[in-house]
Write a protein that holds these residues in place. Structure first.
Motif, PDB file in Angstrom:
ATOM      1  N   UNK A  94      25.454  26.276 -63.006  1.00 32.81           N
ATOM      2  CA  UNK A  94      25.444  25.967 -64.440  1.00 32.81           C
ATOM      3  C   UNK A  94      26.396  24.823 -64.768  1.00 32.81           C
ATOM      4  N   UNK A  95      27.591  24.852 -64.183  1.00 40.43           N
ATOM      5  CA  UNK A  95      28.556  23.771 -64.415  1.00 40.43           C
ATOM      6  C   UNK A  95      27.998  22.440 -63.905  1.00 40.43           C
ATOM      7  N   UNK A  96      27.293  22.485 -62.785  1.00 44.04           N
ATOM      8  CA  UNK A  96      26.672  21.281 -62.245  1.00 44.04           C
ATOM      9  C   UNK A  96      25.619  20.692 -63.169  1.00 44.04           C
ATOM     10  N   UNK A  97      25.008  21.542 -63.986  1.00 41.32           N
ATOM     11  CA  UNK A  97      24.006  21.089 -64.952  1.00 41.32           C
ATOM     12  C   UNK A  97      24.626  20.691 -66.293  1.00 41.32           C
ATOM     13  N   UNK A  98      25.955  20.786 -66.378  1.00 42.75           N
ATOM     14  CA  UNK A  98      26.642  20.394 -67.600  1.00 42.75           C
ATOM     15  C   UNK A  98      26.778  21.496 -68.635  1.00 42.75           C
ATOM     16  N   UNK A  99      26.552  22.732 -68.240  1.00 42.25           N
ATOM     17  CA  UNK A  99      26.671  23.863 -69.156  1.00 42.25           C
ATOM     18  C   UNK A  99      28.072  24.462 -69.087  1.00 42.25           C
ATOM     19  N   UNK A 100      28.546  24.920 -70.236  1.00 42.60           N
ATOM     20  CA  UNK A 100      29.798  25.685 -70.298  1.00 42.60           C
ATOM     21  C   UNK A 100      29.438  27.158 -70.168  1.00 42.60           C
ATOM     22  N   UNK A 101      30.342  27.943 -69.609  1.00 43.69           N
ATOM     23  CA  UNK A 101      30.048  29.365 -69.408  1.00 43.69           C
ATOM     24  C   UNK A 101      31.161  30.235 -69.969  1.00 43.69           C
ATOM     25  N   UNK A 102      30.735  31.384 -70.470  1.00 47.80           N
ATOM     26  CA  UNK A 102      31.680  32.399 -70.936  1.00 47.80           C
ATOM     27  C   UNK A 102      31.287  33.715 -70.282  1.00 47.80           C
ATOM     28  N   UNK A 103      32.295  34.435 -69.843  1.00 48.59           N
ATOM     29  CA  UNK A 103      32.077  35.781 -69.320  1.00 48.59           C
ATOM     30  C   UNK A 103      32.839  36.736 -70.228  1.00 48.59           C
TER      31      UNK A 103
END
Length: 166
Positions: free
Chosen positions: A104-113
């Motif tokens: 996801x980070x490679x696709x430019x997305x931010x993530x929250x857990x």
């Protein structure tokens, strides 16, 4: 230590555990929707099919159960029976989580857990603060987010307060 129930009962109990639409996931989704945010559920076009994907903000939210993802909190404890199986299963889940976040980070997305321990047993005012923090991150956040529950000593204080109130 042997299991306290027979294998048929254990199998029935384990098959009842949901992988999506859990109580904490539904509560968080309802609160975010009520606050005006719209999202895609289990968005298939993204790696790992995040629990919620906010397309315009390029933000993916995962709501993880502490046991299944091997979280380092009081709610996770490796079972005493069939240890090798559970260790392998939880390690595989952790590895998959890392690979998903990296993709996801490679696709430019931010993530929250959002961890189960952050929501479990919390009063409504604390949950609204958690929702507010997540909402702010979705709209304006620039980095990734990890929302965890209280530390063991905070749990002891909360439990002592609850016992006194009863």
């Amino acid at each position: 230590m042997a299991d306290i129930v027979d294998s048929a009962t254990r199998s029935r109990m384990m098959s009842g555990i949901r992988g999506r639409d859990t109580k904490i996931e539904l509560a968080l989704r309802k609160a975010l929707h009520a606050s005006g945010l719209r999202y895609r559920l289990h968005y298939r076009k993204l790696p790992g099919r995040p629990d919620m994907a906010f397309i315009g903000a390029k933000a993916a939210v995962f709501i993880n159960g502490c046991f299944w993802h091997g979280h380092d909190c009081p709610f996770f404890r490796l079972p005493a029976s069939n240890v090798e199986f559970w260790r392998a299963k939880i390690d595989a889940n952790r590895s998959r989580d890392i690979a998903t976040l990296d993709a996801l980070h490679g696709l430019g997305w931010r993530t929250a857990i959002v961890w189960e321990c952050a929501m479990r047993g919390r009063p409504a005012n604390e949950l609204s603060a958690l929702v507010g923090r997540l909402k702010e991150w979705i709209r304006e956040g620039c980095s990734n987010l990890d929302i965890r529950g209280p530390l063991p000593e905070e749990i002891a204080v909360m439990h002592a307060t609850k016992v006194k109130a009863e």
